[in-house]
Design an enzyme around this catalytic site. Structure first.
Site, short mmCIF file in Angstrom:
data_model
loop_
_atom_site.label_atom_id
_atom_site.label_comp_id
_atom_site.label_asym_id
_atom_site.label_seq_id
_atom_site.Cartn_x
_atom_site.Cartn_y
_atom_site.Cartn_z
CG ASP A 190 -3.87 -0.13 5.71
OD1 ASP A 190 -5.05 0.47 5.86
OD2 ASP A 190 -3.80 -1.26 5.43
CG HIS A 243 -6.75 -0.27 2.98
ND1 HIS A 243 -7.03 -0.95 4.27
CD2 HIS A 243 -7.89 -1.14 2.42
CE1 HIS A 243 -7.83 -1.78 4.49
NE2 HIS A 243 -8.46 -1.84 3.45
CD GLU A 307 -11.16 -4.69 3.94
OE1 GLU A 307 -11.77 -5.31 4.40
OE2 GLU A 307 -9.82 -4.35 4.44
C1 ACM Z 1 -7.52 -7.59 3.06
O1 ACM Z 1 -7.39 -8.45 4.00
N1 ACM Z 1 -7.90 -6.41 3.07
C2 ACM Z 1 -6.63 -7.72 2.06
#
Ligand code: ACM
Length: 679
Positions: A190, A243, A307
């Site tokens: 991440d 991410h 995201e």
């Molecule tokens: C997530 O919770 N962004 C997959």
């Protein structure tokens, strides 16, 4: 009195032909079919393990582990037998059969299953069967036929935001096996960290993580083997294209723009994304995925995809030009469409994964008409994501409703069904629903508190995904069994009860921990992602050792309080009508409220003396105020007096104030107090 109630229970059981074991068993998840007998097998004489044919070493080891926990290390030469028969070695990666039958008679125990996976599931059931009566442990006579409702029953552990050492992962795998969860979704990368060793691109782990912590490839293999021995698959996630700050910090050539990135130490989403327009990105991914897919035997590989709002792409002229040149534009023909660029990226990643024999999984943002149907969609933003994906022909997994980090109740997950009775999916679309995954994101969970954020609530998800829909409507009974399971999970090495207690003891120092525990037990961390927005700027360096971290995600004391309140308000508030049972409940409520009321004066000196506890002073004061309201209301109920308008107004104000959070935590008893007060 207790004797009277247990006799009454036994009598009721007799008249309704329900055995004691049937009404009190602790099986979780509930098996598909159970037929209870009246007999029992005393565990004073240890069971002797016997296989029909030479077993797979993993199955033999699992049986020995279970027996060692059940009856100690002795391997008796004679005595009642645990007879195990199975057809063939199960193949978890093919979502192979997990069906089994388990039979306990006064003479012995037998397990039959088509595959070794069924044996592993049967052993988990057997371990939950013992009952204790008159200081003796028994297995009740029972015939169980069982099979899962969904083939995919996962737990996501985020080891990127906070690194989770191998021992932590292993004990959680043991917990998973106990409740028949069968997929560890290992979120390995991440913004804040790249947690798996790459020998090809070593800067990923050495530079990409703010704290330099990562799994070596040997450790990854160790975890995969440990999971496999328990019938659990390991699905890795490398989250991209967003991410990925950690990737870009390590290898700036992946960046979408010319910014220089430092390791990211905050929690909020960055929307930083790697550049999907350069061929060098795919050369990099080609090498990385060759290496990473080789470490994981499972045929599924999670490529993230969540995201990414596209700001990194829209603000880079070179990428905008690429999108325009390739007609990645919205219906107006002019505005660039980041979703089309992400779909292009997904197709490239999909091809790389397919070349290595992998099926790709992605979060629901990646869904779109141009996404190839073989990509599995994991729905997290809403239930609609699941049905949209299934209607487009994608296999799907549900995680929306199963986010453990939101600190919702076990009941709320339990009542979330991947295929509710009123599903709009056709039978063919329903077949695409593989199951679901509980998700434990770790912004607010380090390796100390992780277990307590997962357990026991993940078990409610496990039952939802394993057990038949019709048999799982009784939330109160789910909690009864969850409370039986919880201490059992600690015997497996989980620390979900011990670790918060140790945190409290640390905070109390040389003072008694009791008053602090009394408060912590009825406090919960604020729900959802509110913790990010309540005046405390968390970073990866923030230590998670405050009361908000020791407080349970779902307070069991508050839940029991609410159950008592529910039963009390169900009666008319005129004293002659009180039954003995409700008088007992009133007395229990009163005793509880007196404890809370008295606690504040004992606790305040400790809160004042410890700077990290001072912020919780208001919660203690408010708990005492709630307790006062509860006591006043109980007196009204027992004397048959109606509350005055002035009392109602004052109580409303007290309870409104009591709901305010402090230190990113809140009292969990206010809602029930409101109900008791009739507000
Ligand atoms: C997530 O919770 N962004 C997959």
């Amino acid at each position: 009195m207790m004797r009277f109630w247990s006799c009454l229970g036994a009598l009721l059981a007799l008249f309704s032909h329900i055995s004691w074991a049937q009404s009190r068993h602790g099986l979780l998840p509930l098996p598909a079919e159970m037929h209870w007998g009246q007999g029992r097998l005393n565990l004073r004489t240890p069971l002797k393990l016997q296989f029909d044919t030479p077993p797979d070493p993993a199955v033999a080891a699992a049986a020995r582990r279970m027996l060692a926990r059940l009856q100690g290390p002795a391997e008796p030469a004679k005595g009642p037998v645990l007879q195990i028969r199975y057809g063939r070695a199960g193949q978890p990666e093919k979502l192979d059969e997990e069906r089994y039958s388990l039979r306990v008679t006064p003479m012995g125990v037998s397990i039959d299953a088509p595959t070794s996976l069924g044996v592993l599931r049967a052993l988990a059931t057997l371990e939950q069967l013992p009952i204790i009566e008159k200081k003796q442990r028994y297995l009740p006579e029972v015939d169980i036929q069982d099979q899962p409702r969904f083939a995919w029953r996962g737990l996501l552990i985020d080891a990127a935001r906070h690194f989770m050492p191998v021992a932590v992962i292993k004990r959680n795998l043991d917990g998973m096996a106990a409740v028949k969860l069968n997929v560890l979704h290992w979120h390995l990368t991440d913004d804040q960290g790249f947690r798996i060793e790459s020998k090809v691109f070593p800067r990923l782990q050495t530079v990409g993580s703010t704290d330099g912590l990562f799994y070596t490839q040997a450790e990854v293999r160790e975890v995969v083997a440990y999971a496999a021995a328990r019938g659990i698959r390991v699905v890795p996630e490398l989250d991209m294209p967003s991410h990925t700050t950690s990737w870009i910090v390590a290898y700036p050539r992946l960046a979408s723009n010319d910014s220089v990135y430092a390791p990211y130490q905050k929690w909020r989403t960055t929307n930083v994304a790697i550049d999907p327009t350069r061929e060098t990105t795919y050369t990099f991914l080609d090498s990385l995925l060759t290496e990473m897919t080789g470490l994981f035997p499972d045929p599924y590989f999670h490529a993230g995809g969540d995201e990414n709002d596209g700001r990194n792409w829209r603000r880079t002229p070179r990428i905008v030009a690429y999108m325009k040149a390739n007609k990645m534009v919205k219906a107006d023909g002019k505005t660039v469409d980041k979703h089309q660029l992400q779909t292009y990226f997904n197709r490239r990643v999909l091809a790389l994964l397919q070349q290595r024999g992998k099926t790709m999984i992605g979060w629901d943002e990646i869904l779109g008409p141009d996404l190839p149907k073989e990509v599995v969609i994991q729905s997290w933003r809403g239930k609609k994501g699941l049905s949209d994906a299934a209607k487009l022909g994608h296999p799907v997994l549900l995680s929306n409703g199963y986010y453990l980090d939101l600190n919702y109740s076990a009941a709320s997950s339990y009542l979330t069904d991947p295929l509710p009775a009123d599903t709009s999916l056709t039978p063919a679309e329903q077949k695409l629903v593989l199951g679901g995954e509980a998700a434990m994101w770790a912004e607010f969970a380090d390796s100390t508190v992780l277990d307590s954020r997962i357990w026991p609530r993940a078990a409610a998800v496990a039952e939802r995904l394993w057990s038949a829909q019709a048999a799982t409507q009784d939330v109160a009974d789910m909690y009864r069994r969850l409370n039986l399971l919880s201490p059992q999970l600690e015997t497996l090495g989980l620390r979900h009860r011990r670790a918060p207690e140790l945190l409290l003891r640390q905070m109390a120092g040389t003072a008694s921990v009791l008053p602090l525990r009394t408060l912590a037990e009825v406090v919960e961390p604020v729900k959802e992602y509110k913790r990010h927005f309540q005046g405390y700027d968390y970073t990866t360096a923030s230590v998670l050792n405050r009361l908000a971290d020791a407080a349970p995600s779902e307070s069991e004391v508050a839940r029991r309080f609410a159950v008592l309140v529910d039963s009390v308000v169900a009666f008319k508030p005129t004293s002659p009508n009180w039954l003995p049972a409700s008088l007992r409940q009133l007395a229990a409520l009163r005793a509880q409220a007196i404890r809370w009321q008295a606690n504040d004066i004992m606790l305040q000196p400790l809160l004042a003396a410890n700077p990290s506890l001072t912020e919780y002073g208001p919660l203690s004061t408010r708990l005492a105020a709630v307790a006062t309201v509860v006591l006043e209301r109980l007196t009204q109920l027992q004397t048959g007096k109606s509350p005055s308008l002035a009392w109602l107004a004052a109580t409303r104000a007290t309870l409104d104030a009591a709901q305010a959070p402090a230190g990113q935590a809140e009292l969990a008893v206010v809602k029930a107090a409101r109900k008791l007060a009739g507000l």
